[in-house]
Design an enzyme around this catalytic site. Structure first.
Site, PDB file in Angstrom:
ATOM      1  N   LYS A   1       0.843  -1.199   0.000  1.00 20.69           N
ATOM      2  CA  LYS A   1       0.000   0.000   0.000  1.00 20.69           C
ATOM      3  C   LYS A   1       0.880   1.252   0.000  1.00 20.69           C
ATOM      4  O   LYS A   1       0.619   2.220  -0.714  1.00 20.69           O
ATOM      5  CB  LYS A   1      -0.944  -0.008   1.211  1.00 20.69           C
ATOM      6  CG  LYS A   1      -2.082  -1.004   1.015  1.00 20.69           C
ATOM      7  CD  LYS A   1      -2.865  -1.319   2.277  1.00 20.69           C
ATOM      8  CE  LYS A   1      -3.823  -2.479   1.986  1.00 20.69           C
ATOM      9  NZ  LYS A   1      -4.561  -2.949   3.147  1.00 20.69           N
TER      10      LYS A   1
ATOM     11  N   GLN B   1      -4.856  -1.725   9.243  1.00 21.41           N
ATOM     12  CA  GLN B   1      -4.679  -3.052   8.637  1.00 21.41           C
ATOM     13  C   GLN B   1      -5.285  -4.142   9.529  1.00 21.41           C
ATOM     14  O   GLN B   1      -5.006  -4.201  10.718  1.00 21.41           O
ATOM     15  CB  GLN B   1      -3.179  -3.306   8.401  1.00 21.41           C
ATOM     16  CG  GLN B   1      -2.878  -4.590   7.662  1.00 21.41           C
ATOM     17  CD  GLN B   1      -3.459  -4.627   6.248  1.00 21.41           C
ATOM     18  OE1 GLN B   1      -3.341  -3.678   5.488  1.00 21.41           O
ATOM     19  NE2 GLN B   1      -4.100  -5.717   5.907  1.00 21.41           N
TER      20      GLN B   1
ATOM     21  N   ASP C   1     -11.321   2.454   3.360  1.00 20.26           N
ATOM     22  CA  ASP C   1     -11.609   1.031   3.152  1.00 20.26           C
ATOM     23  C   ASP C   1     -13.103   0.812   2.878  1.00 20.26           C
ATOM     24  O   ASP C   1     -13.506  -0.266   2.452  1.00 20.26           O
ATOM     25  CB  ASP C   1     -11.218   0.221   4.406  1.00 20.26           C
ATOM     26  CG  ASP C   1      -9.865  -0.467   4.241  1.00 20.26           C
ATOM     27  OD1 ASP C   1      -9.493  -0.760   3.095  1.00 20.26           O
ATOM     28  OD2 ASP C   1      -9.206  -0.708   5.270  1.00 20.26           O
TER      29      ASP C   1
END
Ligand code: NAD
Length: 281
Positions: A52, A96, A119
């Site tokens: 990422k 995460q 997200d």
């Protein structure tokens, strides 16, 4: 011969488009920043986080990295999220998953401001998707839509079967296909007659989490098959939820694993971050 939907190539094109856009924004004095939080040092998470950050660097999005020890408490993590929520220089916050067991994932994800929830997991963004308002959409299903659009697969009026009903993939996937005017059926572990239902699909989207589960008995001739699954097979080779060799000769188009849906996820995360900056700052 089926059209092979090349996710690697499509993701690269989208990243290059964003790179140009970011360059233009920078000329106008605007920059975009993603905060990435990792708690503990799970090796798979470290790879995802590093990928990422690499994607951010390629596109020109700044990234802030928070690598917290496994013992971090829920309160400490919430305090960091509160700080980042208030920081005007930060446009997207990514925590995460999975988090260590002593931290409640839902509490953490719900604390991220919906305006920075790149997200697309916050209930407010999920609700926005349901009612058709602007909001961030979970990256993997958003990536599937891009794959279909950029491969000129017509969705309107088509029978689409989504296998899987997870909050991250199956449910938002079905809602997105509905938004594209497909006629959508959701199947899951309790579905009866799975084969018969799948055989009706013009577009079959598979997110089951079981290696090579879908073979040619589930696929109508000429169907488009999208494989979201990622696994290692008995020879340690990457494979999906679809038995590619068995299904490919039947399809009009199919995504391979690797190189299909996988590369799109990070790409859509970057897109969400850019949108967060453009829409909310
Ligand atoms: P999950 O385990 O949360 O959900 C799986 C779903 O499949 C469930 O809703 C379940 O009802 C359904 N299911 C299970 N067995 C079934 C069966 N026999 N028949 C019909 N339905 C069945 O998984 P998930 O998070 O949605 O992920 C699905 C797959 O996609 C996994 O392989 C995962 O690794 C992969 N994935 C890939 C990406 C990517 O970036 N490419 C992102 C997320 C998930």
């Amino acid at each position: 011969m089926a059209q092979i939907i090349n996710g690697k190539e499509i993701a690269q094109t989208i990243k290059d488009e964003m790179r140009i856009e970011v360059e233009e924004l920078k000329k106008a004095g605007k920059s975009c920043c993603l905060a990435v939080i990792q708690v503990g040092d799970d090796p798979a998470s470290s790879v995802y986080v590093s990928n990422k950050k690499k994607a951010c660097a390629y596109i020109g999005i700044d990234s802030l990295s928070y690598e917290l020890p496994e013992e971090t408490t829920e309160e400490e993590l919430l305090a960091l999220i509160d700080k980042l929520n208030l920081d005007e220089a930060v446009h997207g916050i990514l925590c995460q998953l999975p988090l260590p067991r002593h931290i409640n994932e839902k509490t953490i994800l719900n604390r991220i401001s919906p305006k920075k929830d790149v997200d697309g997991f916050h209930p407010q963004n999920v609700g926005a998707l349901v009612v058709g308002d602007f909001g961030f959409v979970s990256c993997t299903p958003a990536g599937v839509i891009q794959l279909l659009k950029r491969s000129n697969v017509e969705m309107e009026g088509k029978n689409c079967v989504v296998i899987g009903r997870s909050n991250i993939v199956g449910k938002p996937m079905a809602l997105l296909m509905l938004r594209e005017n497909a006629t959508v059926t959701i199947c899951h572990s309790k579905t009866k007659n799975l084969k018969e239902i799948c055989k009706e699909a013009d577009i079959l989207i598979v997110a089951i989490g079981k290696p090579k589960f879908i073979n040619k008995d589930y696929v109508k001739e000429g169907a488009v098959v999208i494989d979201v699954g990622i696994h290692r097979d008995e020879n340690n080779k990457l494979c999906g939820d679809v038995d590619y060799a068995d299904v490919e000769p039947l399809c009009s188009a199919i995504t391979p694993v690797p190189g299909g849906v996988g590369p799109m996820t990070i790409c859509m995360l970057m897109k969400n971050c850019l949108e967060a900056m453009k829409y909310y700052s």
